[in-house]
Design a protein around this motif. Sequence first.
Motif, PDB file in Angstrom:
ATOM      1  N   ARG A 119       0.797  -1.237   0.000  1.00  0.00           N
ATOM      2  CA  ARG A 119       0.000   0.000   0.000  1.00  0.00           C
ATOM      3  C   ARG A 119       0.829   1.288   0.000  1.00  0.00           C
ATOM      4  NH1 ARG A 119      -5.514  -0.952   3.382  1.00  0.00           N
ATOM      5  NH2 ARG A 119      -5.964   1.040   2.416  1.00  0.00           N
ATOM      6  N   GLU A 120       2.132   1.160  -0.193  1.00  0.00           N
ATOM      7  CA  GLU A 120       2.967   2.369  -0.236  1.00  0.00           C
ATOM      8  C   GLU A 120       2.551   3.247  -1.420  1.00  0.00           C
ATOM      9  OE1 GLU A 120       5.021   3.711   1.761  1.00  0.00           O
ATOM     10  OE2 GLU A 120       5.523   2.123   3.178  1.00  0.00           O
ATOM     11  N   ASP A 121       2.598   4.561  -1.226  1.00  0.00           N
ATOM     12  CA  ASP A 121       2.099   5.474  -2.257  1.00  0.00           C
ATOM     13  C   ASP A 121       3.190   6.368  -2.866  1.00  0.00           C
ATOM     14  OD1 ASP A 121       2.550   7.484  -0.284  1.00  0.00           O
ATOM     15  OD2 ASP A 121       0.541   7.154   0.514  1.00  0.00           O
ATOM     16  N   GLY A 122       4.391   6.332  -2.295  1.00  0.00           N
ATOM     17  CA  GLY A 122       5.494   7.110  -2.873  1.00  0.00           C
ATOM     18  C   GLY A 122       5.366   8.615  -2.698  1.00  0.00           C
ATOM     19  N   TYR A 123       4.493   9.041  -1.775  1.00  0.00           N
ATOM     20  CA  TYR A 123       4.258  10.485  -1.618  1.00  0.00           C
ATOM     21  C   TYR A 123       5.534  11.225  -1.205  1.00  0.00           C
ATOM     22  CZ  TYR A 123       1.600  14.737  -0.498  1.00  0.00           C
ATOM     23  OH  TYR A 123       1.113  16.019  -0.485  1.00  0.00           O
ATOM     24  N   LEU A 124       6.213  10.690  -0.194  1.00  0.00           N
ATOM     25  CA  LEU A 124       7.412  11.405   0.292  1.00  0.00           C
ATOM     26  C   LEU A 124       8.577  11.276  -0.680  1.00  0.00           C
ATOM     27  CD1 LEU A 124       7.576  10.917   4.166  1.00  0.00           C
ATOM     28  CD2 LEU A 124       7.083  13.006   2.880  1.00  0.00           C
ATOM     29  N   TRP A 125       8.627  10.169  -1.389  1.00  0.00           N
ATOM     30  CA  TRP A 125       9.642  10.017  -2.431  1.00  0.00           C
ATOM     31  C   TRP A 125       9.453  11.125  -3.474  1.00  0.00           C
ATOM     32  CZ3 TRP A 125       8.829   7.492  -7.552  1.00  0.00           C
ATOM     33  CH2 TRP A 125      10.014   7.413  -8.270  1.00  0.00           C
ATOM     34  N   GLY A 126       8.206  11.363  -3.843  1.00  0.00           N
ATOM     35  CA  GLY A 126       7.896  12.427  -4.804  1.00  0.00           C
ATOM     36  C   GLY A 126       8.242  13.795  -4.247  1.00  0.00           C
ATOM     37  N   LEU A 127       7.908  13.994  -2.963  1.00  0.00           N
ATOM     38  CA  LEU A 127       8.201  15.300  -2.357  1.00  0.00           C
ATOM     39  C   LEU A 127       9.720  15.510  -2.271  1.00  0.00           C
ATOM     40  CD1 LEU A 127       7.042  17.863  -1.116  1.00  0.00           C
ATOM     41  CD2 LEU A 127       6.861  16.673   1.078  1.00  0.00           C
ATOM     42  N   ASP A 128      10.466  14.460  -1.935  1.00  0.00           N
ATOM     43  CA  ASP A 128      11.938  14.563  -1.919  1.00  0.00           C
ATOM     44  C   ASP A 128      12.447  15.005  -3.300  1.00  0.00           C
ATOM     45  OD1 ASP A 128      12.042  13.632   0.681  1.00  0.00           O
ATOM     46  OD2 ASP A 128      12.507  11.560   0.111  1.00  0.00           O
ATOM     47  N   ASN A 129      11.916  14.384  -4.326  1.00  0.00           N
ATOM     48  CA  ASN A 129      12.363  14.719  -5.691  1.00  0.00           C
ATOM     49  C   ASN A 129      12.007  16.149  -6.075  1.00  0.00           C
ATOM     50  OD1 ASN A 129      13.673  12.329  -6.459  1.00  0.00           O
ATOM     51  ND2 ASN A 129      11.713  11.326  -6.871  1.00  0.00           N
TER      52      ASN A 129
END
Length: 355
Positions: free
Chosen positions: A332-342
């Motif tokens: 269920r991971e959504d990658g939100y913080l990965w996107g925000l980091d980028n």
Amino acid sequence: MTVKDLELTGRHTSVAVPQLMVQGVLTWLRSRLVSGAVCVCVGACLLLHYCSVCQNKSWQKLKTMVHFSPFVVSFKKRYPWVQLAGHAGNFQAGEFGRLLKRYCECEQQCLQKLMKDTLRPYVPGYYGVVQRDEQDYNLMDDLLADFDSPSIMDCKMGSRTYLEEELTKARERPRLRKDMYDKMVAVDPGAPTEEERAQQGVLKPRYMQWRETLSSTATLGFRIEGIKKADGTCNTNFKKTKQREQVMQALKDFVDGNTQILKLYLERLEELRSVLDQSVFFRTHEVVGSSLLFVHDSSGKARVWMIDFGKTVPLPPDQTLDHRTPWVEGNREDGYLWGLDNLIDILSSMLPQTP
Ligand SMILES: Nc1ncnc2c1ncn2[C@@H]1O[C@H](COP(=O)(O)OP(=O)(O)OP(=O)(O)O)[C@@H](O)[C@H]1O
Ligand SMILES: O=P(O)(O)O[C@@H]1[C@H](O)[C@H](O)[C@@H](OP(=O)(O)O)[C@H](OP(=O)(O)O)[C@H]1O
């Protein structure tokens, strides 16, 4: 390209205008419109200005929609309000700098919880459910209200734009979407498989995944959905904006090269990231399809808020997410913080480096 009859799909269907008159406007637009985002603006502006004038009349089913937002609505002639992305007809003007968004229980639950969370300053204020003409709405702050001729950008966050439960549903009850097939072909005639071509339809998760890999969602964990600038130009044609350099160019254009505005956006995003790290709400929810709304104006004010919680769902009590781990079905991971980091990394790299 812009206006066409549409297979009815749930929330797309209602706007606050008498059907016959709108169909007249749409017919006119259909016969006149040429390609180009500015034309879309003008067409949508005409139509939705009229919508706002008629906003006290009852909402009616309308078997047509304007494709490719933005929708420019003059809210009681006070200031122009722009819907950059999302479903047509979902918003109405409220009073006192507030707006009404078509009711969605999931969003209501989230906004209620967010009002008590550390994320409160980063989301629109929420004031409960109101009814207008027998339709329920969530009443929230209009984030544009304090700006003068704002420039606006909508960035859809995360590496996945559909819920795991949508995947399960599509497997249990596959439903071919002709409208999504048509949208796919319009962008890339070579995209559908032979089977999809024969069926003239695609499943929703397939379409959503195709959109993710075509844009920067899959590679950067966010994508630009639309930009409206203070000079009135609008662009929602970012479906193929995928490479880091393309994103940088769009951001640079959005702020007109103004590094002070970029700096304010960067600071706000860094603050948001540290608040997200503390947020109980964020830790315990799968956040899918949510956007960051960037707003600035010529006074030098620049802010960012989280919007759209229609597909943000609570996790089971024993589960939390870190929002950075790559998604595999079931986690269920959504990658939100990965996107925000980028996004933060990209904005930082656009600023002159301080020694
Ligand atoms: N609180 C707000 N204040 C000002 N503008 C807003 C606000 N909420 C939404 N908008 C505008 O409306 C657009 C669509 O918003 P939102 O994503 O919530 O709609 P939606 O129909 O749920 O979208 P989707 O189709 O992605 O689910 C945004 O891009 C923004 O331009
Ligand atoms: O941007 P596009 O290419 O027009 O595609 C739409 C976009 O992905 C929306 O986010 C999605 O709504 P949800 O996020 O609410 O699923 C909608 O699905 P829908 O047509 O089933 O509403 C898609 O059609």
